[in-house]
Design an enzyme around this catalytic site. Structure first.
Site, PDB file in Angstrom:
ATOM      1  N   ARG A 108       0.840  -1.206   0.000  1.00 37.72           N
ATOM      2  CA  ARG A 108       0.000   0.000   0.000  1.00 37.72           C
ATOM      3  C   ARG A 108       0.873   1.252   0.000  1.00 37.72           C
ATOM      4  N   PRO A 127      16.171  14.804   8.497  1.00 37.21           N
ATOM      5  CA  PRO A 127      16.636  14.058   9.669  1.00 37.21           C
ATOM      6  C   PRO A 127      16.349  14.756  11.001  1.00 37.21           C
ATOM      7  N   ASN A 171      -2.575  15.295   2.285  1.00 36.15           N
ATOM      8  CA  ASN A 171      -4.015  15.138   2.435  1.00 36.15           C
ATOM      9  C   ASN A 171      -4.543  13.968   1.603  1.00 36.15           C
ATOM     10  N   THR A 202       2.234  11.805  12.783  1.00 34.21           N
ATOM     11  CA  THR A 202       2.083  10.867  13.902  1.00 34.21           C
ATOM     12  C   THR A 202       0.694  11.029  14.526  1.00 34.21           C
ATOM     13  N   LEU A 249      -2.846 -15.649  19.175  1.00 37.55           N
ATOM     14  CA  LEU A 249      -2.168 -16.743  18.456  1.00 37.55           C
ATOM     15  C   LEU A 249      -1.082 -17.403  19.314  1.00 37.55           C
ATOM     16  N   CYS A 305      -0.481  17.276  -0.799  1.00 36.60           N
ATOM     17  CA  CYS A 305      -0.225  15.874  -1.207  1.00 36.60           C
ATOM     18  C   CYS A 305      -0.519  14.942  -0.042  1.00 36.60           C
ATOM     19  N   GLY A 329      10.622  15.306  11.403  1.00 37.52           N
ATOM     20  CA  GLY A 329       9.614  15.170  10.356  1.00 37.52           C
ATOM     21  C   GLY A 329       8.293  15.833  10.676  1.00 37.52           C
ATOM     22  N   SER A 330       7.963  15.942  11.970  1.00 37.41           N
ATOM     23  CA  SER A 330       6.642  16.501  12.305  1.00 37.41           C
ATOM     24  C   SER A 330       6.544  17.978  11.968  1.00 37.41           C
ATOM     25  N   GLU A 337       3.210  10.048   7.649  1.00 34.44           N
ATOM     26  CA  GLU A 337       2.056  10.865   7.219  1.00 34.44           C
ATOM     27  C   GLU A 337       1.419  11.591   8.400  1.00 34.44           C
TER      28      GLU A 337
HETATM   29  P1  TGC Z   1       0.571  25.927   8.486  1.00 38.50           P
HETATM   30  O1  TGC Z   1       1.906  26.594   8.472  1.00 38.50           O
HETATM   31  O2  TGC Z   1      -0.523  26.482   9.329  1.00 38.50           O
HETATM   32  O3  TGC Z   1      -0.059  25.797   7.025  1.00 38.50           O
HETATM   33  C1  TGC Z   1       0.724  25.908   5.925  1.00 38.50           C
HETATM   34  C2  TGC Z   1      -0.211  25.969   4.724  1.00 38.50           C
HETATM   35  O4  TGC Z   1      -0.669  24.638   4.423  1.00 38.50           O
HETATM   36  C3  TGC Z   1      -2.090  24.588   4.470  1.00 38.50           C
HETATM   37  N1  TGC Z   1      -2.432  23.281   5.045  1.00 38.50           N
HETATM   38  C4  TGC Z   1      -2.894  22.269   4.311  1.00 38.50           C
HETATM   39  N2  TGC Z   1      -3.193  22.175   3.010  1.00 38.50           N
HETATM   40  C5  TGC Z   1      -3.644  20.991   2.567  1.00 38.50           C
HETATM   41  N3  TGC Z   1      -3.780  19.911   3.358  1.00 38.50           N
HETATM   42  C6  TGC Z   1      -3.471  19.961   4.660  1.00 38.50           C
HETATM   43  N4  TGC Z   1      -3.591  18.868   5.427  1.00 38.50           N
HETATM   44  C7  TGC Z   1      -3.012  21.185   5.200  1.00 38.50           C
HETATM   45  N5  TGC Z   1      -2.619  21.586   6.431  1.00 38.50           N
HETATM   46  C8  TGC Z   1      -2.266  22.880   6.306  1.00 38.50           C
HETATM   47  C9  TGC Z   1      -2.497  25.749   5.336  1.00 38.50           C
HETATM   48  O5  TGC Z   1      -3.810  26.152   5.035  1.00 38.50           O
HETATM   49  C10 TGC Z   1      -1.476  26.787   4.958  1.00 38.50           C
HETATM   50  O6  TGC Z   1      -1.834  27.327   3.696  1.00 38.50           O
HETATM   51  P2  TGC Z   1      -1.543  28.883   3.368  1.00 38.50           P
HETATM   52  O7  TGC Z   1      -2.218  29.139   2.079  1.00 38.50           O
HETATM   53  O8  TGC Z   1      -2.138  29.650   4.514  1.00 38.50           O
HETATM   54  O9  TGC Z   1      -0.045  29.000   3.304  1.00 38.50           O
HETATM   55  O10 TGC Z   1       0.854  24.499   8.836  1.00 38.50           O
HETATM   56  P3  TGC Z   1       0.070  23.709   9.898  1.00 38.50           P
HETATM   57  O11 TGC Z   1       0.210  24.430  11.208  1.00 38.50           O
HETATM   58  O12 TGC Z   1      -1.303  23.388   9.446  1.00 38.50           O
HETATM   59  O13 TGC Z   1       0.942  22.402   9.925  1.00 38.50           O
HETATM   60  C11 TGC Z   1       1.438  21.911  11.096  1.00 38.50           C
HETATM   61  C12 TGC Z   1       1.423  20.399  11.017  1.00 38.50           C
HETATM   62  C13 TGC Z   1       2.156  19.878  12.226  1.00 38.50           C
HETATM   63  C14 TGC Z   1      -0.020  19.899  11.013  1.00 38.50           C
HETATM   64  C15 TGC Z   1       2.119  19.976   9.717  1.00 38.50           C
HETATM   65  O14 TGC Z   1       3.396  20.503   9.677  1.00 38.50           O
HETATM   66  C16 TGC Z   1       2.135  18.467   9.574  1.00 38.50           C
HETATM   67  O15 TGC Z   1       1.208  17.880   9.053  1.00 38.50           O
HETATM   68  N6  TGC Z   1       3.257  17.787  10.040  1.00 38.50           N
HETATM   69  C17 TGC Z   1       3.420  16.372   9.832  1.00 38.50           C
HETATM   70  C18 TGC Z   1       4.315  16.171   8.646  1.00 38.50           C
HETATM   71  C19 TGC Z   1       4.010  14.889   7.925  1.00 38.50           C
HETATM   72  O16 TGC Z   1       2.914  14.353   7.984  1.00 38.50           O
HETATM   73  N7  TGC Z   1       4.968  14.403   7.150  1.00 38.50           N
HETATM   74  C20 TGC Z   1       4.747  13.288   6.325  1.00 38.50           C
HETATM   75  C21 TGC Z   1       5.881  13.113   5.357  1.00 38.50           C
HETATM   76  S1  TGC Z   1       5.495  12.114   3.949  1.00 38.50           S
HETATM   77  C22 TGC Z   1       5.338  10.574   4.546  1.00 38.50           C
HETATM   78  O17 TGC Z   1       5.359  10.293   5.690  1.00 38.50           O
HETATM   79  C23 TGC Z   1       5.111   9.549   3.505  1.00 38.50           C
HETATM   80  S2  TGC Z   1       4.932   7.944   4.095  1.00 38.50           S
HETATM   81  C24 TGC Z   1       4.124   7.343   2.763  1.00 38.50           C
HETATM   82  C25 TGC Z   1       4.023   5.879   2.704  1.00 38.50           C
HETATM   83  O18 TGC Z   1       5.068   5.162   2.700  1.00 38.50           O
HETATM   84  O19 TGC Z   1       2.868   5.415   2.569  1.00 38.50           O
HETATM   85  P1  FAD Z   2       9.572  13.535  15.121  1.00 38.89           P
HETATM   86  O1  FAD Z   2       8.882  14.588  14.334  1.00 38.89           O
HETATM   87  O2  FAD Z   2      10.913  13.798  15.628  1.00 38.89           O
HETATM   88  O3  FAD Z   2       8.607  13.133  16.330  1.00 38.89           O
HETATM   89  C1  FAD Z   2       9.084  12.376  17.458  1.00 38.89           C
HETATM   90  C2  FAD Z   2       7.957  12.258  18.489  1.00 38.89           C
HETATM   91  O4  FAD Z   2       7.594  13.562  18.947  1.00 38.89           O
HETATM   92  C3  FAD Z   2       6.688  11.629  17.921  1.00 38.89           C
HETATM   93  O5  FAD Z   2       6.122  10.775  18.877  1.00 38.89           O
HETATM   94  C4  FAD Z   2       5.763  12.823  17.705  1.00 38.89           C
HETATM   95  O6  FAD Z   2       4.387  12.496  17.791  1.00 38.89           O
HETATM   96  C5  FAD Z   2       6.178  13.698  18.890  1.00 38.89           C
HETATM   97  N1  FAD Z   2       5.828  15.121  18.690  1.00 38.89           N
HETATM   98  C6  FAD Z   2       6.112  15.887  17.616  1.00 38.89           C
HETATM   99  N2  FAD Z   2       5.633  17.135  17.809  1.00 38.89           N
HETATM  100  C7  FAD Z   2       5.025  17.145  19.017  1.00 38.89           C
HETATM  101  C8  FAD Z   2       4.335  18.137  19.785  1.00 38.89           C
HETATM  102  N3  FAD Z   2       4.142  19.377  19.314  1.00 38.89           N
HETATM  103  N4  FAD Z   2       3.852  17.781  20.984  1.00 38.89           N
HETATM  104  C9  FAD Z   2       4.021  16.532  21.478  1.00 38.89           C
HETATM  105  N5  FAD Z   2       4.662  15.547  20.788  1.00 38.89           N
HETATM  106  C10 FAD Z   2       5.151  15.856  19.584  1.00 38.89           C
HETATM  107  N6  FAD Z   2       8.695  10.990   4.889  1.00 38.89           N
HETATM  108  C11 FAD Z   2       8.704  11.486   3.626  1.00 38.89           C
HETATM  109  O7  FAD Z   2       8.863  12.689   3.418  1.00 38.89           O
HETATM  110  N7  FAD Z   2       8.533  10.654   2.558  1.00 38.89           N
HETATM  111  C12 FAD Z   2       8.346   9.332   2.703  1.00 38.89           C
HETATM  112  O8  FAD Z   2       8.182   8.609   1.699  1.00 38.89           O
HETATM  113  C13 FAD Z   2       8.347   8.773   4.018  1.00 38.89           C
HETATM  114  N8  FAD Z   2       8.234   7.425   4.183  1.00 38.89           N
HETATM  115  C14 FAD Z   2       8.391   6.908   5.450  1.00 38.89           C
HETATM  116  C15 FAD Z   2       8.460   5.514   5.607  1.00 38.89           C
HETATM  117  C16 FAD Z   2       8.688   4.971   6.868  1.00 38.89           C
HETATM  118  C17 FAD Z   2       8.805   3.487   7.016  1.00 38.89           C
HETATM  119  C18 FAD Z   2       8.786   5.822   7.997  1.00 38.89           C
HETATM  120  C19 FAD Z   2       8.995   5.247   9.355  1.00 38.89           C
HETATM  121  C20 FAD Z   2       8.715   7.184   7.846  1.00 38.89           C
HETATM  122  C21 FAD Z   2       8.536   7.750   6.570  1.00 38.89           C
HETATM  123  N9  FAD Z   2       8.548   9.135   6.362  1.00 38.89           N
HETATM  124  C22 FAD Z   2       8.528   9.664   5.105  1.00 38.89           C
HETATM  125  C23 FAD Z   2       8.821  10.019   7.486  1.00 38.89           C
HETATM  126  C24 FAD Z   2       7.628  10.251   8.400  1.00 38.89           C
HETATM  127  O9  FAD Z   2       6.696  11.106   7.812  1.00 38.89           O
HETATM  128  C25 FAD Z   2       8.162  10.812   9.729  1.00 38.89           C
HETATM  129  O10 FAD Z   2       8.807   9.743  10.386  1.00 38.89           O
HETATM  130  C26 FAD Z   2       7.074  11.393  10.578  1.00 38.89           C
HETATM  131  O11 FAD Z   2       6.512  12.542   9.983  1.00 38.89           O
HETATM  132  C27 FAD Z   2       7.583  11.763  11.985  1.00 38.89           C
HETATM  133  O12 FAD Z   2       8.768  12.488  11.904  1.00 38.89           O
HETATM  134  P2  FAD Z   2      10.056  12.019  12.773  1.00 38.89           P
HETATM  135  O13 FAD Z   2      10.264  10.571  12.527  1.00 38.89           O
HETATM  136  O14 FAD Z   2      11.151  12.938  12.466  1.00 38.89           O
HETATM  137  O15 FAD Z   2       9.591  12.166  14.278  1.00 38.89           O
END
Ligand code: TGC
Ligand code: FAD
Length: 390
Positions: free
Chosen positions: A97, A141, A247, A372, A345, A245, A144-145, A370
């Protein structure tokens, strides 16, 4: 005549709420998972190997870029069908997936939504065919959050851009032909489509993983990576580009863990019916039935959440907070169900002969990537209170 018994994996007959086309998508992907994935996936996990040999089948079934319009090589499906694809693939393994999520939602979607006409024509049909594989570089590194604190940067050099920095935990990194990379510029965060053969680009596979072993995860390094102006995605600027993205991908991830949980419950039901302890099947014990019932309750709730989310998406009314609630709930549900099934199990649950522990270990990543659980709880908290607690 007695009423036909309920489907233990779909107690509310959520399937009856699907259109004929959506059911057909589910059945097609389900057959593929039963026939091609389940027979090999335990060994792939054991050997820490992504089954690349399945990519042509996955592409042939239209599972890459399923929602992208047909004129760009996609299958033009709706959001619910995409969700069902994720659910069925993750019934096999989260790694499959993940592969489809990254290709479809994190690579094809930004090219489709933010790319130039030339970028769309150049990449989307070949990505849909599985000939060009993508990865998505957002996480760094140092944390990521909080992607707003991005260190990777791109600087203008004549008509070109020069990218320096590093990305961490990148799914498909060492498989990819292109990387969709997010970098700081003098003009805010921008996205770039970087061919992985570009000098200065390096992908290094991350080993010793105990989760998502049947998936490729890499660190990416950018050392003066020079790309032409045409590599930049012109249609978006700022963090809303990558978050848009996410989203899409998070929406799919709300469905995926339902499949993983269903696989685990199915396994636990079969095991507890057969296993005889203290003179009766395990399933005849009240405490076991309570656990199984609780799993079915939680799976049913998750199914209804995702289906309504999908209907909102297809009506163009999906809000990021709604995706956060379901991503948090459904990942939490699935990891709890998988761990509970592993416990039921007994010793048999610790090898790859059964799927529960494999799913539980995979879900440790799924609940982290995506966003935490904490990130999604805080998104919902912010919606309720109007106060940003990040
Ligand atoms: P903020 O600075 O307030 O907003 C920035 C701009 O973004 C807009 N926005 C969104 N747009 C679309 N979808 C969303 N979910 C959105 N959230 C915010 C917002 O309206 C603003 O737009 P503009 O026009 O005003 O500039 O940012 P925030 O305070 O909302 O964000 C904080 C937080 C912590 C929620 C955000 O940084 C976050 O989501 N952090 C987590 C990062 C994350 O999820 N990383 C994932 C990396 S990729 C991955 O893990 C792939 S794994 C895939 C796999 O293997 O399946
Ligand atoms: P951190 O952000 O350092 O977080 C560490 C801990 O702190 C977590 O428990 C978190 O919940 C907690 N925390 C964070 N902020 C707060 C707060 N304000 N208050 C309290 N607690 C908080 N990323 C990509 O860009 N592309 C990919 O394709 C991708 N694939 C991945 C595949 C795998 C197998 C894994 C494990 C990760 C992947 N990621 C990818 C990265 C993933 O999105 C990050 O691991 C994730 O966003 C968390 O970031 P971090 O690991 O740096 O943890």
């Amino acid at each position: 005549m007695p009423a036909p018994s309920l489907d233990p994996l779909d107690l509310y007959d959520v399937r009856s709420l699907l259109s004929e086309e959506e059911r057909m998508v589910q059945d097609t992907v389900g057959r593929f998972v039963d026939e091609k994935v389940l027979p090999i996936i335990g060994d792939c996990f054991d050997q820490s190997r992504f089954p690349v040999e399945l990519i042509p089948d996955i592409a042939g079934l239209g599972l890459l870029g399923a929602t992208i319009p047909e004129e760009y090589g996609g299958a033009g499906m709706n959001g619910v069908s995409y969700g069902l694809i994720c659910q069925e693939l993750e019934r096999g393994d989260s790694g499959l997936r993940s592969f489809a999520s990254v290709q479809s939602s994190l690579c094809m979607y930004p090219i489709f939504a933010y790319g130039s006409e030339e970028q769309k024509r150049e990449y989307l049909p070949r990505m849909s065919a599985g000939e060009v594989i993508g990865c998505f570089g957002l996480t760094e590194p140092h944390g990521g959050s909080d992607p707003a604190n991005m260190k990777t940067h791109a600087k203008k050099a004549g008509d070109d851009w020069v990218i320096n920095g590093a990305k961490m935990w990148i799914t498909n990194g060492n498989l990819a032909h292109i990387a969709v990379v997010w970098a700081q510029t003098d003009d805010g965060i921008r996205g770039f489509v970087v061919p992985t053969t570009t000098p200065g680009f390096k992908a290094q596979e991350i080993h010793k993983k105990m989760s998502l072993r049947a998936s490729v995860t890499s660190a990416l390094f950018f050392d003066d990576v020079r790309v032409p102006a045409s590599a930049m995605l012109p249609g978006v600027k700022g963090l809303k580009g990558p978050l848009g993205c996410l989203n899409q991908a998070r929406y799919g991830i709300t469905w995926g863990p339902i499949g993983a949980a269903q696989a685990c419950l199915k396994e636990a039901l079969a095991y507890t019916a057969e296993r005889v302890l203290f003179g009766r099947p395990l399933a005849a014990n009240q405490s076991i039935q309570v656990k199984l019932a609780d799993m079915a309750r939680r799976i049913t709730t998750a199914q209804l959440l995702s289906l309504q989310l999908g209907r909102l998406k297809d009506a163009g009314r999906l809000r990021p907070t709604q995706v956060s609630l379901a991503k948090w709930n459904n990942c939490r549900m699935a990891i709890d169900v998988a761990r509970q099934c592993r416990d039921i199990l007994g010793g048999a649950g610790i090898t790859t002969e059964h799927s529960a522990l494999r799913h539980a270990l995979n879900l440790e990543s799924v609940i982290t990537y995506e966003g935490t659980q904490t990130v999604h709880e805080l998104v919902v908290g912010r919606e309720l209170t109007g106060i940003n607690a990040f």
